[in-house]
Enzyme design. Structure first.
Site, PDB file in Angstrom:
ATOM      1  CG  ASN A 173     -40.617 -24.416  12.484  1.00 40.85           C
ATOM      2  OD1 ASN A 173     -41.155 -25.426  12.930  1.00 40.85           O
ATOM      3  ND2 ASN A 173     -39.298 -24.236  12.488  1.00 40.85           N
TER       4      ASN A 173
ATOM      5  CE  LYS B  49     -38.286 -22.797  15.634  1.00 39.43           C
ATOM      6  NZ  LYS B  49     -37.099 -22.062  16.039  1.00 39.43           N
TER       7      LYS B  49
ATOM      8  CG  HIS C 259     -35.104 -25.344  11.443  1.00 41.45           C
ATOM      9  ND1 HIS C 259     -34.382 -25.129  12.598  1.00 41.45           N
ATOM     10  CD2 HIS C 259     -35.950 -24.291  11.328  1.00 41.45           C
ATOM     11  CE1 HIS C 259     -34.789 -23.992  13.148  1.00 41.45           C
ATOM     12  NE2 HIS C 259     -35.736 -23.467  12.397  1.00 41.45           N
TER      13      HIS C 259
ATOM     14  CD  GLU D 153     -34.712 -24.755  16.223  1.00 40.06           C
ATOM     15  OE1 GLU D 153     -35.726 -25.448  16.040  1.00 40.06           O
ATOM     16  OE2 GLU D 153     -34.752 -23.529  16.455  1.00 40.06           O
TER      17      GLU D 153
ATOM     18  CD  GLU E  76     -35.503 -20.133   9.739  1.00 37.24           C
ATOM     19  OE1 GLU E  76     -36.519 -19.561  10.147  1.00 37.24           O
ATOM     20  OE2 GLU E  76     -35.190 -21.287  10.067  1.00 37.24           O
TER      21      GLU E  76
ATOM     22  N   GLY F 119     -35.025 -17.330  17.636  1.00 36.07           N
ATOM     23  CA  GLY F 119     -35.474 -17.404  19.024  1.00 36.07           C
ATOM     24  C   GLY F 119     -34.751 -16.467  19.967  1.00 36.07           C
TER      25      GLY F 119
ATOM     26  CB  SER G 195     -36.118 -12.735  16.117  1.00 36.64           C
ATOM     27  OG  SER G 195     -35.467 -13.597  17.035  1.00 36.64           O
TER      28      SER G 195
HETATM   29  P1  PGA Z   1     -38.162 -17.768  15.625  1.00 32.93           P
HETATM   30  O1  PGA Z   1     -37.800 -19.121  14.820  1.00 32.93           O
HETATM   31  O2  PGA Z   1     -39.158 -17.012  14.776  1.00 32.93           O
HETATM   32  O3  PGA Z   1     -38.758 -18.243  16.912  1.00 32.93           O
HETATM   33  O4  PGA Z   1     -36.886 -17.006  15.793  1.00 32.93           O
HETATM   34  C1  PGA Z   1     -37.686 -19.109  13.425  1.00 32.93           C
HETATM   35  C2  PGA Z   1     -37.366 -20.482  12.924  1.00 32.93           C
HETATM   36  O5  PGA Z   1     -36.549 -21.182  13.525  1.00 32.93           O
HETATM   37  O6  PGA Z   1     -37.935 -20.912  11.903  1.00 32.93           O
END
Ligand code: PGA
Length: 244
Positions: free
Chosen positions: A10, A12, A91, A93, A161, A167, A206
């Site tokens: 992803n 983003k 997601h 976010e 997640e 992140g 992560s």
């Molecule tokens: P990350 O994000 O691997 O940077 O922690 C995962 C995600 O949000 O899909």
């Protein structure tokens, strides 16, 4: 029976046309025992498909309506026409930044499936919810609200997640991942009957080359959804290798 693993990236709101060079090394890993997908920003879907037609390219969101007055939004048909084969919905976010509800996430997943895309439905608890011991209730509640009843192992992927792991460089313990994936598997059985056993459950948050092997071999972890470490092939390819 172990499900075929899926490692999905992803990107983003990162990347540019120049970043598509990363796809060459990712495509070179081939389609061994692991499925691979990359979800770049929507503007890069068509050029990504043009550059690596054999690689599954996905979107990061879709609208539930086929067309209409929804400024800035993209329909499933538009994404499919651009070459997307799957789409991430719900997601955290987007649940946070855009106040997306379970009902909206479900409508998006239904539209994705009806339009021939695989829906990756994301769920996950906040740190406060885990501290309160509510993580399983939160995640299974999200699943009950977001998973279309008609979904199958072909059309649906679930991504667990934990919001606090995205992140941050922090991950749950292997035991906590195992507990949550078992709870998700049980919930999918309640929602989808026998078909629930065929739905892949990805871990996300992560995932890095250093922790991928450990996380990817937890029972009921059928792959990974990778954010930051999907931007560079040098990070992403070892994660794919760890899934083999
Ligand atoms: P990350 O994000 O691997 O940077 O922690 C995962 C995600 O949000 O899909």
């Amino acid at each position: 029976m172990a499900l075929r693993k899926l490692v999905a990236g992803n990107w983003k709101m990162n990347g540019s046309l120049a970043s598509l060079a990363e796809l060459d090394a990712i495509a070179d890993v081939g389609s061994g025992a692991v499925d691979i997908a990359i979800c770049p920003p929507a503007t890069l879907i068509a050029p990504a498909v043009a550059r690596q037609p054999g690689l599954a390219i996905g979107a990061q969101d879709c609208h539930w309506n086929p067309s209409g007055a929804h400024t800035g939004c993209l329909s499933v048909a538009m994404l499919a026409e651009a070459g997307a084969r799957l789409v991430i919905v719900g997601h955290s976010e987007r649940r946070t930044d855009n106040h997306e509800t379970d009902a909206e996430v479900k409508a998006k997943a239904e539209a994705a499936i009806a339009g021939g895309l695989t829906a990756i439905v994301c769920v996950g608890e906040t740190e406060a919810e885990r501290d309160a011991g509510r993580e399983v209730a939160v995640v299974t509640g999200q699943l009950r609200g977001s998973v279309p009843e008609s979904a199958t192992g072909e059309t649906l992927v679930v991504a667990y997640e934990p919001v606090w792991a995205i992140g941050t460089g922090r991950t749950p313990t292997v035991a906590d991942v195992a507990d949550m994936h078992a709870a998700i598997r049980q919930c999918l059985g309640q929602l989808l009957g026998d078909e629930g056993a065929n739905v892949r459950i990805l871990y996300g948050g992560s995932v890095k080359p250093a922790n991928a092997a450990e996380l990817l071999h937890v029972p009921d972890v059928d792959g990974a959804l990778v954010g930051g470490a999907s931007l560079k092939a040098a990070d992403f390819v070892p994660i794919v290798a760890a899934a083999q």
